[in-house]
Scaffold this motif. Structure first.
Motif, PDB file in Angstrom:
ATOM      1  N   PRO A  72       5.579  67.844  -5.976  1.00 28.43           N
ATOM      2  CA  PRO A  72       5.580  68.927  -6.967  1.00 28.43           C
ATOM      3  C   PRO A  72       5.831  68.407  -8.377  1.00 28.43           C
ATOM      4  CG  PRO A  72       7.473  69.121  -5.470  1.00 28.43           C
ATOM      5  CD  PRO A  72       6.679  67.937  -5.032  1.00 28.43           C
ATOM      6  N   LEU A  73       5.143  68.952  -9.333  1.00 27.50           N
ATOM      7  CA  LEU A  73       5.256  68.667 -10.764  1.00 27.50           C
ATOM      8  C   LEU A  73       4.803  67.264 -11.181  1.00 27.50           C
ATOM      9  CD1 LEU A  73       8.713  70.320 -11.508  1.00 27.50           C
ATOM     10  CD2 LEU A  73       6.459  71.306 -11.897  1.00 27.50           C
ATOM     11  N   LEU A  74       4.941  66.278 -10.319  1.00 32.48           N
ATOM     12  CA  LEU A  74       4.656  64.893 -10.698  1.00 32.48           C
ATOM     13  C   LEU A  74       3.377  64.340 -10.074  1.00 32.48           C
ATOM     14  CD1 LEU A  74       8.270  63.474 -10.297  1.00 32.48           C
ATOM     15  CD2 LEU A  74       7.164  64.234 -12.396  1.00 32.48           C
ATOM     16  N   GLY A  75       2.849  65.019  -9.077  1.00 33.58           N
ATOM     17  CA  GLY A  75       1.696  64.509  -8.347  1.00 33.58           C
ATOM     18  C   GLY A  75       0.379  64.968  -8.921  1.00 33.58           C
ATOM     19  N   GLY A  76      -0.653  64.797  -8.117  1.00 33.25           N
ATOM     20  CA  GLY A  76      -1.988  65.239  -8.514  1.00 33.25           C
ATOM     21  C   GLY A  76      -2.497  64.526  -9.743  1.00 33.25           C
ATOM     22  N   GLU A  77      -2.933  65.305 -10.727  1.00 37.27           N
ATOM     23  CA  GLU A  77      -3.507  64.720 -11.940  1.00 37.27           C
ATOM     24  C   GLU A  77      -2.464  64.059 -12.831  1.00 37.27           C
ATOM     25  OE1 GLU A  77      -3.768  68.696 -14.715  1.00 37.27           O
ATOM     26  OE2 GLU A  77      -5.349  68.333 -13.247  1.00 37.27           O
ATOM     27  N   ARG A  78      -1.187  64.265 -12.540  1.00 37.53           N
ATOM     28  CA  ARG A  78      -0.109  63.628 -13.310  1.00 37.53           C
ATOM     29  C   ARG A  78       0.371  62.322 -12.678  1.00 37.53           C
ATOM     30  NH1 ARG A  78       1.753  68.993 -12.811  1.00 37.53           N
ATOM     31  NH2 ARG A  78       1.342  70.223 -14.661  1.00 37.53           N
ATOM     32  N   TRP A  79      -0.229  61.915 -11.583  1.00 45.24           N
ATOM     33  CA  TRP A  79       0.260  60.765 -10.815  1.00 45.24           C
ATOM     34  C   TRP A  79       0.244  59.473 -11.632  1.00 45.24           C
ATOM     35  CZ3 TRP A  79       3.578  60.654  -7.303  1.00 45.24           C
ATOM     36  CH2 TRP A  79       3.731  59.571  -6.442  1.00 45.24           C
ATOM     37  N   LEU A  80      -0.782  59.242 -12.426  1.00 46.84           N
ATOM     38  CA  LEU A  80      -0.831  58.043 -13.262  1.00 46.84           C
ATOM     39  C   LEU A  80       0.311  58.053 -14.280  1.00 46.84           C
ATOM     40  CD1 LEU A  80      -2.164  55.395 -14.106  1.00 46.84           C
ATOM     41  CD2 LEU A  80      -3.697  56.716 -15.567  1.00 46.84           C
ATOM     42  N   CYS A  81       0.555  59.202 -14.908  1.00 45.82           N
ATOM     43  CA  CYS A  81       1.672  59.316 -15.868  1.00 45.82           C
ATOM     44  C   CYS A  81       3.018  59.125 -15.172  1.00 45.82           C
ATOM     45  CB  CYS A  81       1.647  60.672 -16.566  1.00 45.82           C
ATOM     46  SG  CYS A  81       0.384  60.805 -17.821  1.00 45.82           S
ATOM     47  N   THR A  82       3.146  59.657 -13.968  1.00 43.98           N
ATOM     48  CA  THR A  82       4.382  59.488 -13.194  1.00 43.98           C
ATOM     49  C   THR A  82       4.630  58.016 -12.912  1.00 43.98           C
ATOM     50  OG1 THR A  82       4.127  61.662 -12.179  1.00 43.98           O
ATOM     51  CG2 THR A  82       5.525  60.083 -11.020  1.00 43.98           C
ATOM     52  N   ASN A  83       3.593  57.319 -12.461  1.00 40.13           N
ATOM     53  CA  ASN A  83       3.715  55.885 -12.188  1.00 40.13           C
ATOM     54  C   ASN A  83       4.033  55.112 -13.459  1.00 40.13           C
ATOM     55  OD1 ASN A  83       2.698  54.718  -9.279  1.00 40.13           O
ATOM     56  ND2 ASN A  83       2.003  56.804  -9.665  1.00 40.13           N
ATOM     57  N   ARG A 152      -7.977  54.863 -21.303  1.00 38.07           N
ATOM     58  CA  ARG A 152      -9.382  55.079 -20.970  1.00 38.07           C
ATOM     59  C   ARG A 152      -9.634  56.505 -20.467  1.00 38.07           C
ATOM     60  NH1 ARG A 152     -10.282  50.838 -16.835  1.00 38.07           N
ATOM     61  NH2 ARG A 152      -8.521  49.642 -17.525  1.00 38.07           N
ATOM     62  N   GLY A 153      -8.559  57.301 -20.389  1.00 38.30           N
ATOM     63  CA  GLY A 153      -8.700  58.681 -19.953  1.00 38.30           C
ATOM     64  C   GLY A 153      -8.678  58.871 -18.445  1.00 38.30           C
ATOM     65  N   GLU A 154      -8.317  57.837 -17.713  1.00 38.39           N
ATOM     66  CA  GLU A 154      -8.273  57.942 -16.252  1.00 38.39           C
ATOM     67  C   GLU A 154      -6.984  58.639 -15.818  1.00 38.39           C
ATOM     68  OE1 GLU A 154      -9.229  54.188 -14.391  1.00 38.39           O
ATOM     69  OE2 GLU A 154     -10.497  53.670 -16.083  1.00 38.39           O
ATOM     70  N   GLN A 155      -7.017  59.240 -14.634  1.00 35.48           N
ATOM     71  CA  GLN A 155      -5.845  59.961 -14.145  1.00 35.48           C
ATOM     72  C   GLN A 155      -5.362  59.471 -12.785  1.00 35.48           C
ATOM     73  OE1 GLN A 155      -7.163  64.038 -14.228  1.00 35.48           O
ATOM     74  NE2 GLN A 155      -6.468  64.308 -16.326  1.00 35.48           N
ATOM     75  N   THR A 156      -6.050  58.497 -12.209  1.00 37.97           N
ATOM     76  CA  THR A 156      -5.660  57.984 -10.898  1.00 37.97           C
ATOM     77  C   THR A 156      -5.113  56.571 -11.051  1.00 37.97           C
ATOM     78  OG1 THR A 156      -7.846  57.075 -10.456  1.00 37.97           O
ATOM     79  CG2 THR A 156      -7.437  59.332  -9.739  1.00 37.97           C
ATOM     80  N   VAL A 157      -4.338  56.146 -10.079  1.00 38.81           N
ATOM     81  CA  VAL A 157      -3.760  54.804 -10.128  1.00 38.81           C
ATOM     82  C   VAL A 157      -4.678  53.754  -9.522  1.00 38.81           C
ATOM     83  CG1 VAL A 157      -1.369  55.590 -10.196  1.00 38.81           C
ATOM     84  CG2 VAL A 157      -2.454  55.176  -7.998  1.00 38.81           C
ATOM     85  N   ILE A 158      -5.701  54.191  -8.803  1.00 37.82           N
ATOM     86  CA  ILE A 158      -6.631  53.233  -8.168  1.00 37.82           C
ATOM     87  C   ILE A 158      -7.895  53.154  -8.988  1.00 37.82           C
ATOM     88  CG2 ILE A 158      -7.866  52.633  -6.081  1.00 37.82           C
ATOM     89  CD1 ILE A 158      -5.894  54.370  -4.533  1.00 37.82           C
TER      90      ILE A 158
END
Length: 158
Positions: A72-83, A152-158
């Protein structure tokens, strides 16, 4: 449909390899300290090492299992920012931890002589200082990687 799918692509990615190194170096640091007698400011180093070891394990397995959307709150499209936030916090807190370990190593350098026969923590502190530096370097690498992906505007960690 498999109940739990593992994202092997993550294991082979730059971040996956760096996460494994962070986990190994972090474990090396806290085991080195915890297996020996410690006191004072070493408690801070142990706190940083264990806290970020556990958080890194959580991030690693959530990403590996593809379950980051469930956070919750940190996952999904925010996962890169969380990491990225996790890695910045780890790098920032590992820096004073390195300072503590270098200070403690220098304070015990007198007993690094062959003729000194009493129990000495010099080699323990030196080993812990090396692990702390390796941890900080691994987190700095993932900060740079994550920041480049974010720019680069990416939102995933992979």
């Amino acid at each position: 449909l498999p109940i739990c799918s593992i994202h092997f692509k993550f294991l082979k990615s730059f971040l996956g390899i760096v996460r494994i190194l962070q986990i190994v170096f972090g474990a090396g640091l806290w085991v080195t300290i915890a297996a020996n007698k410690y006191e004072g400011s070493i408690h801070f180093v142990l706190f940083v090492a264990v806290l970020f070891w556990l958080l890194t394990l959580a991030l690693f397995f959530l990403t590996l299992l593809g379950k980051q959307d469930l956070v919750p709150l940190l996952g999904g499209e925010r996962w890169l920012c969380t990491n990225l936030a996790h890695d910045v916090a780890a790098a920032v807190l590992y820096m004073p931890a390195i300072g503590v370990m270098i200070y403690k190593t220098e304070r015990n350098s007198y007993c690094n002589l062959e003729l000194y026969k009493h129990y000495c923590l010099y080699k323990v502190y030196l080993t812990a200082a090396v692990f702390a530096c390796l941890c900080c370097l691994a987190y700095l690498l993932s900060v740079i990687y994550g920041a480049c992906r974010k720019c680069r505007g990416e939102q995933t960690v992979i």
